[in-house]
Scaffold this motif. Structure first.
Motif, PDB file in Angstrom:
ATOM      1  N   ILE A 109      -0.734  -0.301  -4.346  1.00 24.47           N
ATOM      2  CA  ILE A 109      -2.112   0.144  -4.142  1.00 24.47           C
ATOM      3  C   ILE A 109      -2.096   1.489  -3.427  1.00 24.47           C
ATOM      4  O   ILE A 109      -1.869   1.553  -2.214  1.00 24.47           O
ATOM      5  CB  ILE A 109      -2.919  -0.892  -3.333  1.00 24.47           C
ATOM      6  N   PRO A 110      -2.311   2.571  -4.178  1.00 31.32           N
ATOM      7  CA  PRO A 110      -2.332   3.893  -3.546  1.00 31.32           C
ATOM      8  C   PRO A 110      -3.497   3.986  -2.559  1.00 31.32           C
ATOM      9  O   PRO A 110      -4.592   3.473  -2.827  1.00 31.32           O
ATOM     10  CB  PRO A 110      -2.547   4.854  -4.728  1.00 31.32           C
ATOM     11  N   ILE A 111      -3.239   4.623  -1.430  1.00 27.04           N
ATOM     12  CA  ILE A 111      -4.291   4.934  -0.469  1.00 27.04           C
ATOM     13  C   ILE A 111      -4.329   6.446  -0.399  1.00 27.04           C
ATOM     14  O   ILE A 111      -3.394   7.083   0.105  1.00 27.04           O
ATOM     15  CB  ILE A 111      -3.989   4.321   0.918  1.00 27.04           C
ATOM     16  N   VAL A 112      -5.415   7.001  -0.954  1.00 26.02           N
ATOM     17  CA  VAL A 112      -5.437   8.423  -1.263  1.00 26.02           C
ATOM     18  C   VAL A 112      -6.185   9.229  -0.215  1.00 26.02           C
ATOM     19  O   VAL A 112      -7.339   8.930   0.104  1.00 26.02           O
ATOM     20  CB  VAL A 112      -6.095   8.652  -2.645  1.00 26.02           C
ATOM     21  N   GLY A 113      -5.512  10.270   0.287  1.00 26.03           N
ATOM     22  CA  GLY A 113      -6.178  11.199   1.190  1.00 26.03           C
ATOM     23  C   GLY A 113      -5.399  11.440   2.458  1.00 26.03           C
ATOM     24  O   GLY A 113      -4.600  10.601   2.888  1.00 26.03           O
ATOM     25  N   SER A 145      -6.370   3.221  -7.874  1.00 25.77           N
ATOM     26  CA  SER A 145      -6.177   2.222  -8.923  1.00 25.77           C
ATOM     27  C   SER A 145      -4.875   1.479  -8.691  1.00 25.77           C
ATOM     28  O   SER A 145      -3.843   2.097  -8.440  1.00 25.77           O
ATOM     29  CB  SER A 145      -6.128   2.898 -10.293  1.00 25.77           C
ATOM     30  N   PRO A 146      -4.908   0.155  -8.790  1.00 22.55           N
ATOM     31  CA  PRO A 146      -3.691  -0.618  -8.560  1.00 22.55           C
ATOM     32  C   PRO A 146      -2.718  -0.474  -9.717  1.00 22.55           C
ATOM     33  O   PRO A 146      -3.113  -0.207 -10.853  1.00 22.55           O
ATOM     34  CB  PRO A 146      -4.217  -2.050  -8.467  1.00 22.55           C
ATOM     35  N   LEU A 147      -1.456  -0.645  -9.405  1.00 19.87           N
ATOM     36  CA  LEU A 147      -0.412  -0.635 -10.429  1.00 19.87           C
ATOM     37  C   LEU A 147       0.444  -1.878 -10.250  1.00 19.87           C
ATOM     38  O   LEU A 147       1.135  -2.025  -9.251  1.00 19.87           O
ATOM     39  CB  LEU A 147       0.458   0.632 -10.271  1.00 19.87           C
ATOM     40  N   LEU A 148       0.349  -2.767 -11.229  1.00 16.72           N
ATOM     41  CA  LEU A 148       1.193  -3.963 -11.200  1.00 16.72           C
ATOM     42  C   LEU A 148       2.476  -3.632 -11.943  1.00 16.72           C
ATOM     43  O   LEU A 148       2.455  -3.387 -13.145  1.00 16.72           O
ATOM     44  CB  LEU A 148       0.459  -5.134 -11.860  1.00 16.72           C
ATOM     45  N   THR A 178       0.869  -1.172   0.000  1.00 19.18           N
ATOM     46  CA  THR A 178       0.000   0.000   0.000  1.00 19.18           C
ATOM     47  C   THR A 178       0.907   1.223   0.000  1.00 19.18           C
ATOM     48  O   THR A 178       2.017   1.195   0.533  1.00 19.18           O
ATOM     49  CB  THR A 178      -0.928   0.036   1.225  1.00 19.18           C
ATOM     50  N   LEU A 179       0.435   2.294  -0.621  1.00 18.58           N
ATOM     51  CA  LEU A 179       1.254   3.498  -0.758  1.00 18.58           C
ATOM     52  C   LEU A 179       0.394   4.710  -0.407  1.00 18.58           C
ATOM     53  O   LEU A 179      -0.439   5.136  -1.205  1.00 18.58           O
ATOM     54  CB  LEU A 179       1.757   3.594  -2.205  1.00 18.58           C
ATOM     55  N   PRO A 180       0.589   5.251   0.790  1.00 16.29           N
ATOM     56  CA  PRO A 180      -0.240   6.388   1.209  1.00 16.29           C
ATOM     57  C   PRO A 180       0.125   7.628   0.413  1.00 16.29           C
ATOM     58  O   PRO A 180       1.307   7.980   0.319  1.00 16.29           O
ATOM     59  CB  PRO A 180       0.111   6.555   2.692  1.00 16.29           C
TER      60      PRO A 180
END
Length: 224
Positions: A120-124, A135-138, A77-79
DNA sequence: GTGTGATCATCT
DNA sequence: AGATGATCACAC
């Protein structure tokens, strides 16, 4: 409580599942899956990662292998803030401080973990329950990206192998850095210094700088 | 104690 | 504001 998520059998299935979560808030998916939602991550720093692993059917637990072992895929996960800018560095793996340090980049934990990553971005930046799953990025490193990682890894491991304990800090590395990784600063491990004498130092882990992960997101999503 | 999941707290 | 060093929870 919903049935456990089955292990995804292919990249496509994993990606499809991750895509289905995109656009939903952490609060909504947590409640749907019967997860308690902490008000703050102050005392539950890994909560988001564990939630997403569960929702996607990850299997690795705390073993030093990819989250989706049979697919060779690591999930992170990527905040980020509202504009998709990473807010934190990304933990990659622990760094062996003794003689078991891999002798080459090819054999390293970092290369194996970074070979295939589902970001997996976690936005906010607001309350946890309001943050959005992005949106996921493989992703696999491009040649240029791998070169940067490799150069950093070799620089960092060289410091350790040489026993330059005094020189261990987070300032080395363009994309990859070494930082303390332990319960607290009192946790120490034995290593050998430059003259071969046993000395104690903090356990370290490899982290990706936000600049590097920001670059990935910009490249693939075209964010400013 | 060492690995997993990370973010927090503080200084510059 | 961004980076560095410190810390939290849990599994085994």
């Amino acid at each position: 409580m919903p049935a456990p998520v089955p292990i995804p059998q292919s990249e496509a299935e994993l990606l499809q599942r991750a895509t289905a979560l995109a656009g939903h808030t952490l609060g909504a998916v947590a409640i749907h899956y019967g997860f308690g939602l902490p008000h703050t991550q102050r005392r539950q720093k890994g909560w988001v990662g564990v939630l997403l692993e569960t929702l996607l059917g990850a299997t690795a637990g705390n073993r030093p292998v990819p989250d989706f072992e049979h697919l060779g895929i690591e999930m992170k996960t990527l905040p980020t803030d509202e504009h998709g800018k990473p807010r934190e560095s990304t933990y990659v793996s622990t760094c062996p401080m003794n003689g078991t340090l891999a002798s080459s980049w090819e054999d390293s934990r970092v290369r194996h973990k970074m070979a295939r990553v589902l970001w997996i971005p976690i936005v906010g930046t607001g309350p946890l329950h309001e943050r959005l799953i992005g949106s996921p990025l493989l992703w696999s490193p491009s040649e240029a990206e791998e070169k940067v990682l490799r150069n950093d890894w070799e620089t960092l491991t060289d410091i350790i192998v040489r026993g330059e304990v005094w020189n261990l800090n987070a300032r080395h590395g363009e994309a990859l850095q070494l930082r303390p990784k332990a319960a607290n600063a009192k946790q120490l491990v034995w290593v050998h210094d430059e003259e071969g004498n046993p000395v104690q130092t903090q356990p370290r882990g490899f982290y990706l700088r936000p600049r590097f992960t920001h670059g990935l997101l910009k490249k693939h999503f075209g964010l400013s």
